[in-house]
Design a protein around this motif. Sequence first.
Motif, PDB file in Angstrom:
ATOM      1  N   ASN A 174      -2.538   6.470   4.604  1.00 39.51           N
ATOM      2  CA  ASN A 174      -2.458   6.089   3.196  1.00 39.51           C
ATOM      3  C   ASN A 174      -1.023   5.996   2.708  1.00 39.51           C
ATOM      4  OD1 ASN A 174      -1.725   8.592   1.493  1.00 39.51           O
ATOM      5  ND2 ASN A 174      -3.416   9.385   2.697  1.00 39.51           N
ATOM      6  N   VAL A 175      -0.085   6.678   3.349  1.00 42.69           N
ATOM      7  CA  VAL A 175       1.321   6.595   2.949  1.00 42.69           C
ATOM      8  C   VAL A 175       1.836   5.173   3.190  1.00 42.69           C
ATOM      9  CG1 VAL A 175       3.649   7.514   3.306  1.00 42.69           C
ATOM     10  CG2 VAL A 175       1.671   9.059   3.412  1.00 42.69           C
ATOM     11  N   LEU A 176       1.488   4.595   4.330  1.00 40.29           N
ATOM     12  CA  LEU A 176       1.909   3.229   4.632  1.00 40.29           C
ATOM     13  C   LEU A 176       1.232   2.239   3.689  1.00 40.29           C
ATOM     14  CD1 LEU A 176       2.365   4.954   7.315  1.00 40.29           C
ATOM     15  CD2 LEU A 176       2.315   2.774   8.470  1.00 40.29           C
ATOM     16  N   ILE A 177      -0.038   2.466   3.405  1.00 39.59           N
ATOM     17  CA  ILE A 177      -0.784   1.583   2.502  1.00 39.59           C
ATOM     18  C   ILE A 177      -0.176   1.626   1.100  1.00 39.59           C
ATOM     19  CG2 ILE A 177      -3.031   1.233   1.369  1.00 39.59           C
ATOM     20  CD1 ILE A 177      -4.297   2.299   4.036  1.00 39.59           C
ATOM     21  N   VAL A 178       0.119   2.829   0.614  1.00 36.86           N
ATOM     22  CA  VAL A 178       0.721   2.977  -0.709  1.00 36.86           C
ATOM     23  C   VAL A 178       2.096   2.304  -0.737  1.00 36.86           C
ATOM     24  CG1 VAL A 178       1.692   4.657  -2.354  1.00 36.86           C
ATOM     25  CG2 VAL A 178      -0.586   5.034  -1.364  1.00 36.86           C
ATOM     26  N   ALA A 179       2.907   2.516   0.303  1.00 33.54           N
ATOM     27  CA  ALA A 179       4.244   1.901   0.354  1.00 33.54           C
ATOM     28  C   ALA A 179       4.167   0.382   0.389  1.00 33.54           C
ATOM     29  CB  ALA A 179       5.015   2.421   1.563  1.00 33.54           C
ATOM     30  N   ASN A 180       3.061  -0.153   0.880  1.00 36.81           N
ATOM     31  CA  ASN A 180       2.856  -1.608   0.877  1.00 36.81           C
ATOM     32  C   ASN A 180       2.350  -2.110  -0.467  1.00 36.81           C
ATOM     33  OD1 ASN A 180       3.733  -2.265   3.426  1.00 36.81           O
ATOM     34  ND2 ASN A 180       1.716  -2.148   4.370  1.00 36.81           N
ATOM     35  N   GLY A 181       2.114  -1.198  -1.413  1.00 35.30           N
ATOM     36  CA  GLY A 181       1.620  -1.605  -2.726  1.00 35.30           C
ATOM     37  C   GLY A 181       0.164  -2.016  -2.719  1.00 35.30           C
ATOM     38  N   LYS A 182      -0.594  -1.534  -1.747  1.00 34.38           N
ATOM     39  CA  LYS A 182      -1.995  -1.946  -1.609  1.00 34.38           C
ATOM     40  C   LYS A 182      -2.985  -0.876  -2.066  1.00 34.38           C
ATOM     41  CE  LYS A 182      -1.111  -5.174   2.143  1.00 34.38           C
ATOM     42  NZ  LYS A 182      -1.347  -5.498   3.546  1.00 34.38           N
ATOM     43  N   ALA A 183      -2.515   0.078  -2.842  1.00 33.24           N
ATOM     44  CA  ALA A 183      -3.404   1.131  -3.352  1.00 33.24           C
ATOM     45  C   ALA A 183      -3.396   1.054  -4.880  1.00 33.24           C
ATOM     46  CB  ALA A 183      -2.947   2.503  -2.866  1.00 33.24           C
ATOM     47  N   ASP A 184      -4.388   0.415  -5.441  1.00 31.91           N
ATOM     48  CA  ASP A 184      -4.432   0.192  -6.882  1.00 31.91           C
ATOM     49  C   ASP A 184      -4.598   1.469  -7.697  1.00 31.91           C
ATOM     50  OD1 ASP A 184      -4.236  -2.509  -6.352  1.00 31.91           O
ATOM     51  OD2 ASP A 184      -6.411  -2.829  -6.426  1.00 31.91           O
ATOM     52  N   HIS A 185      -5.077   2.530  -7.074  1.00 36.35           N
ATOM     53  CA  HIS A 185      -5.401   3.747  -7.802  1.00 36.35           C
ATOM     54  C   HIS A 185      -4.225   4.724  -7.925  1.00 36.35           C
ATOM     55  CE1 HIS A 185      -5.963   4.707  -3.586  1.00 36.35           C
ATOM     56  NE2 HIS A 185      -5.923   5.990  -3.884  1.00 36.35           N
ATOM     57  N   VAL A 186      -3.027   4.335  -7.507  1.00 33.25           N
ATOM     58  CA  VAL A 186      -1.881   5.235  -7.610  1.00 33.25           C
ATOM     59  C   VAL A 186      -0.896   4.725  -8.655  1.00 33.25           C
ATOM     60  CG1 VAL A 186      -2.101   6.028  -5.225  1.00 33.25           C
ATOM     61  CG2 VAL A 186      -0.553   4.143  -5.751  1.00 33.25           C
ATOM     62  N   GLU A 187      -0.122   5.643  -9.180  1.00 29.13           N
ATOM     63  CA  GLU A 187       0.911   5.325 -10.160  1.00 29.13           C
ATOM     64  C   GLU A 187       2.109   4.676  -9.468  1.00 29.13           C
ATOM     65  OE1 GLU A 187       0.578   5.935 -13.530  1.00 29.13           O
ATOM     66  OE2 GLU A 187      -1.483   6.450 -12.977  1.00 29.13           O
ATOM     67  N   PRO A 188       2.894   3.889 -10.196  1.00 28.09           N
ATOM     68  CA  PRO A 188       4.089   3.281  -9.604  1.00 28.09           C
ATOM     69  C   PRO A 188       5.051   4.313  -9.003  1.00 28.09           C
ATOM     70  CG  PRO A 188       3.604   2.254 -11.721  1.00 28.09           C
ATOM     71  CD  PRO A 188       2.665   3.421 -11.569  1.00 28.09           C
ATOM     72  N   GLY A 189       5.136   5.485  -9.613  1.00 28.35           N
ATOM     73  CA  GLY A 189       6.007   6.537  -9.072  1.00 28.35           C
ATOM     74  C   GLY A 189       5.569   6.990  -7.694  1.00 28.35           C
ATOM     75  N   CYS A 190       4.276   6.922  -7.423  1.00 25.04           N
ATOM     76  CA  CYS A 190       3.757   7.298  -6.110  1.00 25.04           C
ATOM     77  C   CYS A 190       4.179   6.272  -5.067  1.00 25.04           C
ATOM     78  CB  CYS A 190       2.238   7.439  -6.166  1.00 25.04           C
ATOM     79  SG  CYS A 190       1.502   8.028  -4.629  1.00 25.04           S
ATOM     80  N   VAL A 191       4.173   5.006  -5.444  1.00 22.92           N
ATOM     81  CA  VAL A 191       4.619   3.954  -4.527  1.00 22.92           C
ATOM     82  C   VAL A 191       6.082   4.188  -4.165  1.00 22.92           C
ATOM     83  CG1 VAL A 191       4.983   1.466  -4.224  1.00 22.92           C
ATOM     84  CG2 VAL A 191       2.944   2.299  -5.435  1.00 22.92           C
ATOM     85  N   ILE A 192       6.887   4.513  -5.155  1.00 20.92           N
ATOM     86  CA  ILE A 192       8.312   4.794  -4.911  1.00 20.92           C
ATOM     87  C   ILE A 192       8.471   6.003  -4.004  1.00 20.92           C
ATOM     88  CG2 ILE A 192      10.467   5.528  -6.017  1.00 20.92           C
ATOM     89  CD1 ILE A 192       9.536   3.756  -8.437  1.00 20.92           C
ATOM     90  N   SER A 193       7.673   7.050  -4.228  1.00 21.19           N
ATOM     91  CA  SER A 193       7.740   8.245  -3.367  1.00 21.19           C
ATOM     92  C   SER A 193       7.365   7.914  -1.928  1.00 21.19           C
ATOM     93  CB  SER A 193       6.817   9.343  -3.901  1.00 21.19           C
ATOM     94  OG  SER A 193       7.281   9.819  -5.144  1.00 21.19           O
ATOM     95  N   ALA A 194       6.353   7.069  -1.744  1.00 23.31           N
ATOM     96  CA  ALA A 194       5.943   6.664  -0.395  1.00 23.31           C
ATOM     97  C   ALA A 194       7.055   5.883   0.286  1.00 23.31           C
ATOM     98  CB  ALA A 194       4.660   5.842  -0.457  1.00 23.31           C
ATOM     99  N   ILE A 195       7.660   4.968  -0.447  1.00 23.15           N
ATOM    100  CA  ILE A 195       8.765   4.180   0.100  1.00 23.15           C
ATOM    101  C   ILE A 195       9.930   5.088   0.474  1.00 23.15           C
ATOM    102  CG2 ILE A 195      10.557   2.498  -0.523  1.00 23.15           C
ATOM    103  CD1 ILE A 195       8.300   1.043  -2.154  1.00 23.15           C
TER     104      ILE A 195
END
Length: 180
Positions: free
Chosen positions: A12-33
């Motif tokens: 899920n970390v890779l999925i979130v970093a790809n921006g493909k997890a609609d249920h997370v906040e933008p800050g979570c995407v940044i944290s994954a990246i």
Amino acid sequence: MSLPSRAVIDTNVLIVANGKADHVEPGCVISAIDFLEHAEKEGVVVIDSSWHIFEEYEKHCSYKGQPGVGDRFFLHLHRTQADARRVAKVDVNPDGQGSYEEIPETLRGFDPSDHKFVATVIADERRSVIVNCADSDWREASKTLRENEINVVEICANEREENARSNSRKRRSPQVGRDI
């Protein structure tokens, strides 16, 4: 937050970093990246030598290394798999029943699709941690995981806590300007 130097990374970390997890906040995407960039440059990624983790990554990421950071990390992992300074491979033992011999009895009820990550940490003599962004199973089983000396780093915990506080404030706030 201090980022771990040796990690088993939930898909899920890779999925979130790809921006493909609609249920997370933008800050979570940044944290994954941020975490994946850290892992690429400074970390050791631990995977199973049977390729169960890598094959799951493969279902969600591109060998082209784009368009997302998760894709880039996947390509990096593929290219550096033989470099022991960057990738550690450990042997895990499938039990023939959809799990692994390494899984303790107290964790048999835990999400079977995540057993590969737990088995990998155990096979790594618990030197690595599991990194998670968006899978609630890790939080729900946190007590049992800790009892089994499995450490999980929740890199989006701050975003979830802020979102929960924000939602709580919204529920408690009176609705101003509403006609009764």
